[in-house]
Write a protein that holds these residues in place. Structure first.
Motif, PDB file in Angstrom:
ATOM      1  N   LEU A 238       0.819  -1.208   0.000  1.00 36.67           N
ATOM      2  CA  LEU A 238       0.000   0.000   0.000  1.00 36.67           C
ATOM      3  C   LEU A 238       0.856   1.263   0.000  1.00 36.67           C
ATOM      4  O   LEU A 238       0.427   2.320  -0.464  1.00 36.67           O
ATOM      5  CB  LEU A 238      -0.931   0.004   1.217  1.00 36.67           C
ATOM      6  CG  LEU A 238      -1.934  -1.158   1.319  1.00 36.67           C
ATOM      7  CD1 LEU A 238      -2.701  -1.062   2.630  1.00 36.67           C
ATOM      8  CD2 LEU A 238      -2.874  -1.138   0.128  1.00 36.67           C
ATOM      9  N   ALA A 239       2.067   1.162   0.544  1.00 34.61           N
ATOM     10  CA  ALA A 239       2.931   2.344   0.628  1.00 34.61           C
ATOM     11  C   ALA A 239       3.488   2.763  -0.724  1.00 34.61           C
ATOM     12  O   ALA A 239       3.984   3.886  -0.868  1.00 34.61           O
ATOM     13  CB  ALA A 239       4.083   2.076   1.602  1.00 34.61           C
ATOM     14  N   GLY A 240       3.397   1.867  -1.723  1.00 31.51           N
ATOM     15  CA  GLY A 240       3.959   2.194  -3.033  1.00 31.51           C
ATOM     16  C   GLY A 240       3.347   3.444  -3.639  1.00 31.51           C
ATOM     17  O   GLY A 240       4.055   4.341  -4.113  1.00 31.51           O
ATOM     18  N   VAL A 241       2.015   3.545  -3.623  1.00 32.07           N
ATOM     19  CA  VAL A 241       1.363   4.710  -4.194  1.00 32.07           C
ATOM     20  C   VAL A 241       1.618   5.949  -3.344  1.00 32.07           C
ATOM     21  O   VAL A 241       1.717   7.069  -3.853  1.00 32.07           O
ATOM     22  CB  VAL A 241      -0.147   4.457  -4.358  1.00 32.07           C
ATOM     23  CG1 VAL A 241      -0.835   4.334  -2.992  1.00 32.07           C
ATOM     24  CG2 VAL A 241      -0.793   5.573  -5.174  1.00 32.07           C
ATOM     25  N   VAL A 242       1.745   5.762  -2.039  1.00 28.24           N
ATOM     26  CA  VAL A 242       2.039   6.891  -1.152  1.00 28.24           C
ATOM     27  C   VAL A 242       3.425   7.454  -1.461  1.00 28.24           C
ATOM     28  O   VAL A 242       3.631   8.672  -1.517  1.00 28.24           O
ATOM     29  CB  VAL A 242       1.937   6.452   0.321  1.00 28.24           C
ATOM     30  CG1 VAL A 242       2.309   7.598   1.249  1.00 28.24           C
ATOM     31  CG2 VAL A 242       0.531   5.954   0.628  1.00 28.24           C
ATOM     32  N   LEU A 243       4.391   6.563  -1.676  1.00 25.23           N
ATOM     33  CA  LEU A 243       5.733   7.008  -2.052  1.00 25.23           C
ATOM     34  C   LEU A 243       5.708   7.754  -3.375  1.00 25.23           C
ATOM     35  O   LEU A 243       6.394   8.767  -3.548  1.00 25.23           O
ATOM     36  CB  LEU A 243       6.671   5.800  -2.148  1.00 25.23           C
ATOM     37  CG  LEU A 243       6.937   5.037  -0.845  1.00 25.23           C
ATOM     38  CD1 LEU A 243       7.768   3.788  -1.134  1.00 25.23           C
ATOM     39  CD2 LEU A 243       7.662   5.919   0.162  1.00 25.23           C
ATOM     40  N   ALA A 244       4.909   7.242  -4.325  1.00 29.19           N
ATOM     41  CA  ALA A 244       4.832   7.887  -5.643  1.00 29.19           C
ATOM     42  C   ALA A 244       4.248   9.291  -5.528  1.00 29.19           C
ATOM     43  O   ALA A 244       4.751  10.239  -6.140  1.00 29.19           O
ATOM     44  CB  ALA A 244       3.998   7.035  -6.592  1.00 29.19           C
ATOM     45  N   TRP A 245       3.187   9.429  -4.759  1.00 29.65           N
ATOM     46  CA  TRP A 245       2.581  10.761  -4.594  1.00 29.65           C
ATOM     47  C   TRP A 245       3.547  11.718  -3.897  1.00 29.65           C
ATOM     48  O   TRP A 245       3.650  12.886  -4.278  1.00 29.65           O
ATOM     49  CB  TRP A 245       1.280  10.635  -3.791  1.00 29.65           C
ATOM     50  CG  TRP A 245       0.084  10.368  -4.660  1.00 29.65           C
ATOM     51  CD1 TRP A 245      -0.102   9.294  -5.470  1.00 29.65           C
ATOM     52  CD2 TRP A 245      -1.070  11.190  -4.800  1.00 29.65           C
ATOM     53  NE1 TRP A 245      -1.302   9.378  -6.106  1.00 29.65           N
ATOM     54  CE2 TRP A 245      -1.934  10.535  -5.721  1.00 29.65           C
ATOM     55  CE3 TRP A 245      -1.474  12.390  -4.238  1.00 29.65           C
ATOM     56  CZ2 TRP A 245      -3.163  11.066  -6.085  1.00 29.65           C
ATOM     57  CZ3 TRP A 245      -2.706  12.925  -4.605  1.00 29.65           C
ATOM     58  CH2 TRP A 245      -3.538  12.269  -5.519  1.00 29.65           C
ATOM     59  N   GLY A 246       4.230  11.253  -2.864  1.00 31.35           N
ATOM     60  CA  GLY A 246       5.186  12.115  -2.171  1.00 31.35           C
ATOM     61  C   GLY A 246       6.330  12.534  -3.072  1.00 31.35           C
ATOM     62  O   GLY A 246       6.759  13.688  -3.070  1.00 31.35           O
ATOM     63  N   ALA A 247       6.847  11.582  -3.871  1.00 32.18           N
ATOM     64  CA  ALA A 247       7.962  11.892  -4.769  1.00 32.18           C
ATOM     65  C   ALA A 247       7.532  12.812  -5.903  1.00 32.18           C
ATOM     66  O   ALA A 247       8.300  13.655  -6.358  1.00 32.18           O
ATOM     67  CB  ALA A 247       8.545  10.606  -5.339  1.00 32.18           C
ATOM     68  N   ALA A 248       6.283  12.655  -6.355  1.00 29.36           N
ATOM     69  CA  ALA A 248       5.815  13.447  -7.498  1.00 29.36           C
ATOM     70  C   ALA A 248       5.446  14.865  -7.104  1.00 29.36           C
ATOM     71  O   ALA A 248       5.814  15.824  -7.789  1.00 29.36           O
ATOM     72  CB  ALA A 248       4.615  12.755  -8.150  1.00 29.36           C
ATOM     73  N   TRP A 249       4.746  15.036  -5.992  1.00 24.38           N
ATOM     74  CA  TRP A 249       4.146  16.342  -5.688  1.00 24.38           C
ATOM     75  C   TRP A 249       4.465  16.869  -4.294  1.00 24.38           C
ATOM     76  O   TRP A 249       3.914  17.892  -3.885  1.00 24.38           O
ATOM     77  CB  TRP A 249       2.627  16.264  -5.864  1.00 24.38           C
ATOM     78  CG  TRP A 249       2.229  15.966  -7.286  1.00 24.38           C
ATOM     79  CD1 TRP A 249       2.848  16.410  -8.415  1.00 24.38           C
ATOM     80  CD2 TRP A 249       1.128  15.164  -7.725  1.00 24.38           C
ATOM     81  NE1 TRP A 249       2.222  15.943  -9.529  1.00 24.38           N
ATOM     82  CE2 TRP A 249       1.148  15.166  -9.140  1.00 24.38           C
ATOM     83  CE3 TRP A 249       0.137  14.447  -7.074  1.00 24.38           C
ATOM     84  CZ2 TRP A 249       0.208  14.491  -9.904  1.00 24.38           C
ATOM     85  CZ3 TRP A 249      -0.796  13.771  -7.832  1.00 24.38           C
ATOM     86  CH2 TRP A 249      -0.757  13.797  -9.231  1.00 24.38           C
TER      87      TRP A 249
END
Length: 379
Positions: free
Chosen positions: A100-111
């Protein structure tokens, strides 16, 4: 390969590794699964989505549509896992865990950190809704997801800023070395030739002496340029325009400037100083000996204004337009062109017998963000 590229690849590896958590727990409890066929189907769907989105991220970067779709698919996966990974006799289904943390990491890294925290909160809410409501497990999971998104977003921002500072420092070092090399070449060639022309002109006399005098002036100006702080450190933050303009001060040139520094971005200050130097050179080259020049620097909140005024014979009406039509674009390019590129404007006031005044007004960046010289003085 920049920080963001490496981070996207690292997140892709993490997401595939994190799939091992639900796979392992599902395998251990396979005999007790309420829907033993749905569980492998869900895992295969997660593998397919992880592969697709990871490939997209690493190849194309963080595209808005893909990042939002990633969050939606992850939220749907949480809802589906509540049924597909349900275990007989247990109130709480098997969790998807670190995946579940994968998408959270992506959002944090992107924006950034706020977006990372929001993504963590959304997934946490879905977990509470579909995995037994508010409990110790879901609250702990929510806290970890939100903190992960916030922390990763903050660290990525710091990393990107550090990477940009390193890049700029490297560019400054490279530019400084190149300018030092050019300064050596100029010293070993152009300056020596100008010095020779000056000496020989003085020895020959007559018209050659005038050429020698002009060569001497150019040699002096060129030495001042390559030894100036603005030339040796051209990209260092902001410059005081008074220092750059003040180098023209001399017996025939009077400089008036504010008592406080007139700080501009280095590139802006250099261009303004170059335009001023062009105007002063026009006076020296095309006006009679003894012509006086006054440089006035004015500074206000909106703009910086530099006026170059002389008491020479002035410019005949229409002479500037004629010079431009003849292809002599010294004033148009060296003065007006530079100021115009900075968003400013140039005003030329002149006439026979009244001298010439060139006013250059350059707006301050929000982030605090003609004719030829041969035409000057009627030549």
């Amino acid at each position: 390969m920049g920080l963001q590229t490496q981070l996207r690849r690292a997140i892709a590896v993490f997401r595939f590794a994190a799939l091992g958590y639900p796979v392992l727990l599902g395998a251990l409890a396979f005999d007790d699964l309420a829907h033993p066929v749905a569980a492998p189907v869900l895992v295969l769907a997660l593998v397919a989505w992880t592969a697709a989105v990871s490939y997209r991220y690493t190849r194309k970067g963080y595209e808005d549509l893909v990042v939002h779709a990633d969050l939606a698919v992850t939220a749907l996966a949480v809802a589906a896992s509540a049924w597909a990974l349900a275990v007989d006799g247990r109130a709480v289904p098997i969790s998807l865990g670190p995946w579940l943390a994968g998408v959270v990491l992506a959002w944090g890294a992107a924006w950034g950190r706020r977006s990372g925290a929001v993504a963590g909160g959304v997934i946490a809410v879905f977990g509470m809704v579909f995995r037994g409501g508010i409990s110790e497990n879901t609250v702990n999971e929510a806290a970890l997801l939100v903190l992960t998104g916030f922390t990763v977003g903050h660290l990525v921002r710091l990393g990107v800023q550090a990477e940009e500072r390193t890049r700029r420092a490297t560019e400054r070092t490279a530019a400084a070395r190149e300018r030092e090399r050019l300064a050596r070449d100029i010293h070993d060639s152009v300056l020596q030739v100008l010095a020779l022309v000056q000496r020989r002109g003085n020895e020959i006399g007559g018209e050659a002496a005038e050429l020698g005098r002009l060569a001497g002036r150019q040699e002096e100006a060129l030495r001042a340029l390559i030894s100036s702080e603005a030339y040796r450190h051209p990209l260092d933050g902001r410059r005081d325009l008074r220092e750059l303009v003040g180098r023209h001060a001399g017996e025939a040139v009077t400089v008036a400037a504010p008592a406080t520094p007139v700080r501009l971005p280095a590139a802006t200050a250099r261009e303004v100083a170059a335009a001023v130097a062009s105007a002063v050179d026009n006076v020296r080259e095309h006006c009679p000996d003894g012509t006086r020049v006054w440089l006035l620097v004015e500074d206000d909140e909106q703009a910086v204004t530099v006026s170059v005024r002389d008491d020479g014979p002035g410019i005949a009406p229409g002479r500037l337009a004629e010079a431009a039509a003849e292809g002599r674009l010294g004033v148009a390019q060296s003065i007006e062109g530079r100021v115009r590129e900075l968003g400013g404007a140039v005003t030329v006031v002149s006439g026979p017998g009244i001298g010439t005044e060139i006013e250059m007004r350059v707006p301050r960046p929000r982030t605090e963000g003609d004719a030829d010289g041969d035409a000057h003085c009627g030549r």
